[in-house]
Design a protein around this motif. Structure first.
Motif, PDB file in Angstrom:
ATOM      1  N   THR A   1      53.538  59.341 -93.452  1.00  0.00           N
ATOM      2  CA  THR A   1      54.083  57.991 -93.337  1.00  0.00           C
ATOM      3  C   THR A   1      55.549  58.022 -93.759  1.00  0.00           C
TER       4      THR A   1
ATOM      5  N   ASN B   1      47.756  51.543-100.482  1.00  0.00           N
ATOM      6  CA  ASN B   1      48.043  50.859 -99.232  1.00  0.00           C
ATOM      7  C   ASN B   1      47.296  51.492 -98.063  1.00  0.00           C
ATOM      8  N   THR B   2      47.370  52.822 -97.955  1.00  0.00           N
ATOM      9  CA  THR B   2      46.686  53.489 -96.851  1.00  0.00           C
ATOM     10  C   THR B   2      45.178  53.408 -97.018  1.00  0.00           C
TER      11      THR B   2
ATOM     12  N   LYS C   1      44.157  50.171 -95.679  1.00  0.00           N
ATOM     13  CA  LYS C   1      44.244  50.166 -94.215  1.00  0.00           C
ATOM     14  C   LYS C   1      43.055  50.896 -93.584  1.00  0.00           C
TER      15      LYS C   1
ATOM     16  N   PHE D   1      42.800  49.373 -89.895  1.00  0.00           N
ATOM     17  CA  PHE D   1      44.132  49.176 -89.345  1.00  0.00           C
ATOM     18  C   PHE D   1      44.599  50.409 -88.572  1.00  0.00           C
ATOM     19  N   CYS D   2      45.423  50.173 -87.559  1.00  0.00           N
ATOM     20  CA  CYS D   2      46.006  51.258 -86.747  1.00  0.00           C
ATOM     21  C   CYS D   2      47.475  50.943 -86.490  1.00  0.00           C
ATOM     22  N   ASP D   3      48.259  50.780 -87.556  1.00  0.00           N
ATOM     23  CA  ASP D   3      49.628  50.299 -87.399  1.00  0.00           C
ATOM     24  C   ASP D   3      50.682  51.378 -87.567  1.00  0.00           C
TER      25      ASP D   3
ATOM     26  N   THR E   1      47.349  55.986 -89.569  1.00  0.00           N
ATOM     27  CA  THR E   1      46.141  55.169 -89.448  1.00  0.00           C
ATOM     28  C   THR E   1      45.555  55.220 -88.039  1.00  0.00           C
TER      29      THR E   1
ATOM     30  N   HIS F   1      37.177  49.200-101.357  1.00  0.00           N
ATOM     31  CA  HIS F   1      37.743  50.045-100.297  1.00  0.00           C
ATOM     32  C   HIS F   1      37.145  51.448-100.350  1.00  0.00           C
TER      33      HIS F   1
END
Length: 206
Positions: free
Chosen positions: A53, A109-110, A113, A118-120, A124, A155
């Motif tokens: 990232t 954060n990851t 996600k 999420f796939c942003d 991800t 999570h």
């Protein structure tokens, strides 16, 4: 803007090799990425690619990974204005290439996600596209209070019980922020050891 390089799984895979995909995210523990790559490449028939990232690159220089013998892939490499149907899609090619995936470190954060689907970004999207049969290891790394936040346990439950990833760590130590407690990434040598033992890798004799 056109991409400057391309990755095709079919041409990058070797039948007699173990293909290790190291994913780094926005934690100071990303500083260990060059060490993990260098150590893995001390073993016979191992190839390593790194997917990072943007924030994780705050903590290490991609040139150090390249000098160790690998490459770093980022969002910049994923899409271009010249893309057309049928062109290779990086996150798909990387997941086709990988025999094992190590998310080391996995930031809060990851982690959130992944749990939310999420796939942003490249990381991800890659993780969402992985085959369930690809062994995937998550190594959480975050501040102690972030780790103790009630959402973190939820999570982690989703990642373990629903997504079926292997979660290893975190460990307790003095953190980079100055706090002391649980939240540090598993020691990088122990991360390498997981791959070595799983695939019974043999060290290169020098």
């Amino acid at each position: 803007m056109p991409r400057t390089r391309e990755f095709i799984a079919e041409s990058e895979r070797s039948p007699d090799h173990t293909h290790v995909l190291l994913v780094t995210t926005g934690s100071v523990a990303s500083i260990k990425a060059p060490l993990i790559v260098k150590e893995l490449l001390r073993y016979k028939n191992v190839k390593v690619e790194v997917v990072s990232t943007k924030s994780s690159l705050t903590f290490f220089d991609a040139k150090d990974v390249e000098e160790a013998g690998s490459r770093v892939w980022t969002d910049h490499d994923e899409w271009s204005d010249s893309y057309k149907i049928g062109d290779p899609i990086l996150h798909i090619e990387l997941r086709r290439w990988a025999d094992i995936v190590l998310v080391a470190p996995c930031s809060a954060n990851t982690l959130a996600k992944i749990a939310g689907g999420f796939c942003d970004n490249l990381v991800t999207s890659l993780l969402r596209a992985l085959s369930p049969s690809t062994p995937t290891y998550i190594f959480p790394a975050m501040n102690t209070l972030m780790y103790e936040h009630p959402l973190t346990s939820e999570h982690l439950r989703v990642v373990r019980d629903v997504v079926r990833y292997n979660v290893v760590g975190p460990i307790g130590k003095n953190l980079a922020c100055g706090d002391a407690g649980l939240g540090a990434m598993t020691e990088w040598r122990d991360i390498v050891k997981i791959v070595v033992e799983k695939y019974q890798l043999q060290s290169i004799v020098t």
